[in-house]
Design a protein around this motif. Sequence first.
Motif, PDB file in Angstrom:
ATOM      1  N   ASN A 108       0.861  -1.182   0.000  1.00  0.00           N
ATOM      2  CA  ASN A 108       0.000   0.000   0.000  1.00  0.00           C
ATOM      3  C   ASN A 108       0.897   1.230   0.000  1.00  0.00           C
ATOM      4  N   ARG A 109       1.010   1.881  -1.134  1.00  0.00           N
ATOM      5  CA  ARG A 109       1.958   2.983  -1.296  1.00  0.00           C
ATOM      6  C   ARG A 109       1.746   4.082  -0.275  1.00  0.00           C
ATOM      7  N   ASP A 110       0.514   4.532  -0.099  1.00  0.00           N
ATOM      8  CA  ASP A 110       0.268   5.665   0.791  1.00  0.00           C
ATOM      9  C   ASP A 110       0.521   5.305   2.247  1.00  0.00           C
ATOM     10  N   TYR A 111       0.140   4.089   2.650  1.00  0.00           N
ATOM     11  CA  TYR A 111       0.399   3.694   4.034  1.00  0.00           C
ATOM     12  C   TYR A 111       1.905   3.612   4.292  1.00  0.00           C
ATOM     13  N   THR A 112       2.635   3.006   3.367  1.00  0.00           N
ATOM     14  CA  THR A 112       4.091   2.893   3.529  1.00  0.00           C
ATOM     15  C   THR A 112       4.750   4.267   3.559  1.00  0.00           C
ATOM     16  N   LEU A 113       4.293   5.162   2.700  1.00  0.00           N
ATOM     17  CA  LEU A 113       4.844   6.517   2.670  1.00  0.00           C
ATOM     18  C   LEU A 113       4.555   7.248   3.975  1.00  0.00           C
ATOM     19  N   TRP A 114       3.319   7.120   4.465  1.00  0.00           N
ATOM     20  CA  TRP A 114       2.939   7.776   5.710  1.00  0.00           C
ATOM     21  C   TRP A 114       3.699   7.188   6.898  1.00  0.00           C
ATOM     22  N   TRP A 115       3.792   5.869   6.941  1.00  0.00           N
ATOM     23  CA  TRP A 115       4.520   5.198   8.017  1.00  0.00           C
ATOM     24  C   TRP A 115       5.979   5.656   8.044  1.00  0.00           C
ATOM     25  N   SER A 116       6.613   5.726   6.881  1.00  0.00           N
ATOM     26  CA  SER A 116       8.028   6.106   6.816  1.00  0.00           C
ATOM     27  C   SER A 116       8.235   7.556   7.223  1.00  0.00           C
ATOM     28  N   GLY A 117       7.381   8.442   6.713  1.00  0.00           N
ATOM     29  CA  GLY A 117       7.527   9.859   7.055  1.00  0.00           C
ATOM     30  C   GLY A 117       7.334  10.113   8.532  1.00  0.00           C
ATOM     31  N   THR A 118       6.299   9.508   9.129  1.00  0.00           N
ATOM     32  CA  THR A 118       6.066   9.717  10.554  1.00  0.00           C
ATOM     33  C   THR A 118       7.116   9.003  11.401  1.00  0.00           C
ATOM     34  N   ALA A 119       7.682   7.889  10.906  1.00  0.00           N
ATOM     35  CA  ALA A 119       8.759   7.222  11.634  1.00  0.00           C
ATOM     36  C   ALA A 119       9.964   8.147  11.758  1.00  0.00           C
ATOM     37  N   LEU A 120      10.346   8.809  10.670  1.00  0.00           N
ATOM     38  CA  LEU A 120      11.472   9.744  10.714  1.00  0.00           C
ATOM     39  C   LEU A 120      11.156  10.931  11.625  1.00  0.00           C
ATOM     40  N   SER A 121       9.922  11.427  11.535  1.00  0.00           N
ATOM     41  CA  SER A 121       9.532  12.557  12.381  1.00  0.00           C
ATOM     42  C   SER A 121       9.568  12.182  13.854  1.00  0.00           C
ATOM     43  N   ASN A 122       9.040  11.005  14.197  1.00  0.00           N
ATOM     44  CA  ASN A 122       9.041  10.564  15.596  1.00  0.00           C
ATOM     45  C   ASN A 122      10.448  10.311  16.113  1.00  0.00           C
ATOM     46  N   LEU A 123      11.317   9.790  15.242  1.00  0.00           N
ATOM     47  CA  LEU A 123      12.707   9.590  15.643  1.00  0.00           C
ATOM     48  C   LEU A 123      13.365  10.933  15.941  1.00  0.00           C
ATOM     49  N   GLY A 124      13.132  11.917  15.082  1.00  0.00           N
ATOM     50  CA  GLY A 124      13.687  13.254  15.322  1.00  0.00           C
ATOM     51  C   GLY A 124      13.161  13.870  16.601  1.00  0.00           C
ATOM     52  N   THR A 125      11.870  13.679  16.868  1.00  0.00           N
ATOM     53  CA  THR A 125      11.291  14.204  18.101  1.00  0.00           C
ATOM     54  C   THR A 125      11.908  13.540  19.321  1.00  0.00           C
ATOM     55  N   SER A 126      12.133  12.226  19.275  1.00  0.00           N
ATOM     56  CA  SER A 126      12.776  11.530  20.395  1.00  0.00           C
ATOM     57  C   SER A 126      14.192  12.050  20.621  1.00  0.00           C
ATOM     58  N   VAL A 127      14.888  12.356  19.536  1.00  0.00           N
ATOM     59  CA  VAL A 127      16.249  12.889  19.634  1.00  0.00           C
ATOM     60  C   VAL A 127      16.249  14.243  20.333  1.00  0.00           C
ATOM     61  N   SER A 128      15.365  15.155  19.902  1.00  0.00           N
ATOM     62  CA  SER A 128      15.351  16.498  20.487  1.00  0.00           C
ATOM     63  C   SER A 128      14.749  16.500  21.893  1.00  0.00           C
ATOM     64  N   THR A 129      13.846  15.550  22.185  1.00  0.00           N
ATOM     65  CA  THR A 129      13.272  15.466  23.528  1.00  0.00           C
ATOM     66  C   THR A 129      14.362  15.219  24.564  1.00  0.00           C
ATOM     67  N   LEU A 130      15.331  14.389  24.232  1.00  0.00           N
ATOM     68  CA  LEU A 130      16.458  14.171  25.140  1.00  0.00           C
ATOM     69  C   LEU A 130      17.396  15.366  25.132  1.00  0.00           C
ATOM     70  N   ALA A 131      17.595  15.981  23.969  1.00  0.00           N
ATOM     71  CA  ALA A 131      18.587  17.052  23.846  1.00  0.00           C
ATOM     72  C   ALA A 131      18.159  18.348  24.535  1.00  0.00           C
ATOM     73  N   PHE A 132      16.872  18.639  24.573  1.00  0.00           N
ATOM     74  CA  PHE A 132      16.412  19.892  25.185  1.00  0.00           C
ATOM     75  C   PHE A 132      16.853  20.016  26.642  1.00  0.00           C
ATOM     76  N   PRO A 133      16.530  19.058  27.525  1.00  0.00           N
ATOM     77  CA  PRO A 133      16.984  19.214  28.908  1.00  0.00           C
ATOM     78  C   PRO A 133      18.503  19.214  29.034  1.00  0.00           C
ATOM     79  N   LEU A 134      19.204  18.440  28.191  1.00  0.00           N
ATOM     80  CA  LEU A 134      20.667  18.462  28.227  1.00  0.00           C
ATOM     81  C   LEU A 134      21.198  19.844  27.877  1.00  0.00           C
ATOM     82  N   LEU A 135      20.561  20.481  26.900  1.00  0.00           N
ATOM     83  CA  LEU A 135      20.981  21.827  26.496  1.00  0.00           C
ATOM     84  C   LEU A 135      20.789  22.833  27.617  1.00  0.00           C
ATOM     85  N   ILE A 136      19.606  22.822  28.229  1.00  0.00           N
ATOM     86  CA  ILE A 136      19.317  23.800  29.278  1.00  0.00           C
ATOM     87  C   ILE A 136      20.190  23.548  30.508  1.00  0.00           C
TER      88      ILE A 136
END
Length: 431
Positions: free
Chosen positions: A6-34
């Motif tokens: 399913n092209r659209d499901y795979t595309l959506w899954w991949s895009g949100t996977a990258l977005s969620n990974l980036g959010t997890s990265v910055s969620t840890l980095a914010f308190p470390l930065l402050i």
Amino acid sequence: MPLRRNRDYTLWWSGTALSNLGTSVSTLAFPLLILATAGSAAAAGIVGTCAGAGVLVGLLPAGVLADRRSRRAMLIGASLVQVATMGTVFWLVAAGHPWLPAIAALALVQGLASAAFRGAAAPVVRRVVPVSQLKAAYAGAEARDYGAQLAGAPLGGLLFSLARWAPFLTDALSFAAVTIASALLRTELGPDRGSGLPAAGRSGARSSALHDLGVGLAHIRDRAFLRYALLWLALMNLMLGGVGFMFVVTLRQHGASSTQIGAAEALATACALGGALAAGRVVQRVPGRRLVLGVSWMMPIGVAALVPLAGRPWLAGLCLGASTVLVTPLNVVLTSHVMATTEDALTARVASAMGLASMGLGWLAPVLCGAMADAFGVDVPLIAVAVGLAAMAGANHFLPAVRELGADPGDDEDGGGSPRTSGPPHDAVPE
């Protein structure tokens, strides 16, 4: 057609996977930065609170807007705002000027944009996947999110150690990825007109946003399963938030080192990831009602067992993981049923209300459990949570809404492409 084709499901899954990974990265980095720049845990907490407040304030309005305006435009617009905010944080950090008020304000904007994205994202899976494949689709989403959470923390720490600005640039690029994915979806994302609204709402004149919000809330009020799911989400996140907080506190009080506590938490998370990976098979083989009853009893038993095992971190972590390993399949069952039985025109409002319920009480857990621990000892909050979970499990045996899930796998779905008349997707309801 299998989901992987399913092209659209795979595309959506991949895009949100990258977005969620980036959010997890910055969620840890914010308190470390402050902590590195301001040297204050309270200041780090302010930034986290601003981000959380933005999501809570924005969820209900976002749900209303997503049922009134182009969801694709909302997805793209919200993602671009997130690219801009994280890009600004990257620029401030790279320039050596991470000013706390500016970072806090950007975190607030980020939270509001996240709420807008969640509101518009709520109906996406339901639009690109047939009802018969909803459980498998949401099981894949659960595995995606657990994987992003598991990989994001160590990646964020590594990137921050290399360059303080690196996690924030990574997150900005991840939002660019989900922007592109949203734009490339071929499926019409809606909202559709002429369904899901009372007769007065189908007239030529557009109703007010406040009226539309009332229609969404009334839809939840009038349906037993939606009322049950909303209350379940609120109470379960309160209980599990208390368990997560007291797990660390109790192990520490029994002499566990930070390394031991971290290892125990990693073990519990690994069990949860295993449950997420197996969710697709579990929900296809285990009747929905039986899964709800079984998991709801596993949790109080596991939480109660943490009391005698607190002096043994590895066993405590394994116990916590075992008691929650099937929570993800349970979420999939509830989510797919709500989404399969909610009309498209109401999907975003219902999902946003569910999301608000799931987040609304969670912040109380550390405060309440901490106060109980100080007054009565660290074992009392865990016992209280176990009793509360047991009461919820007992109630599940008598609630008509639970019986609605069916006695056999698939009984809670119509197997066709059209929703029935009654009420949320993993992408719609935050855990």
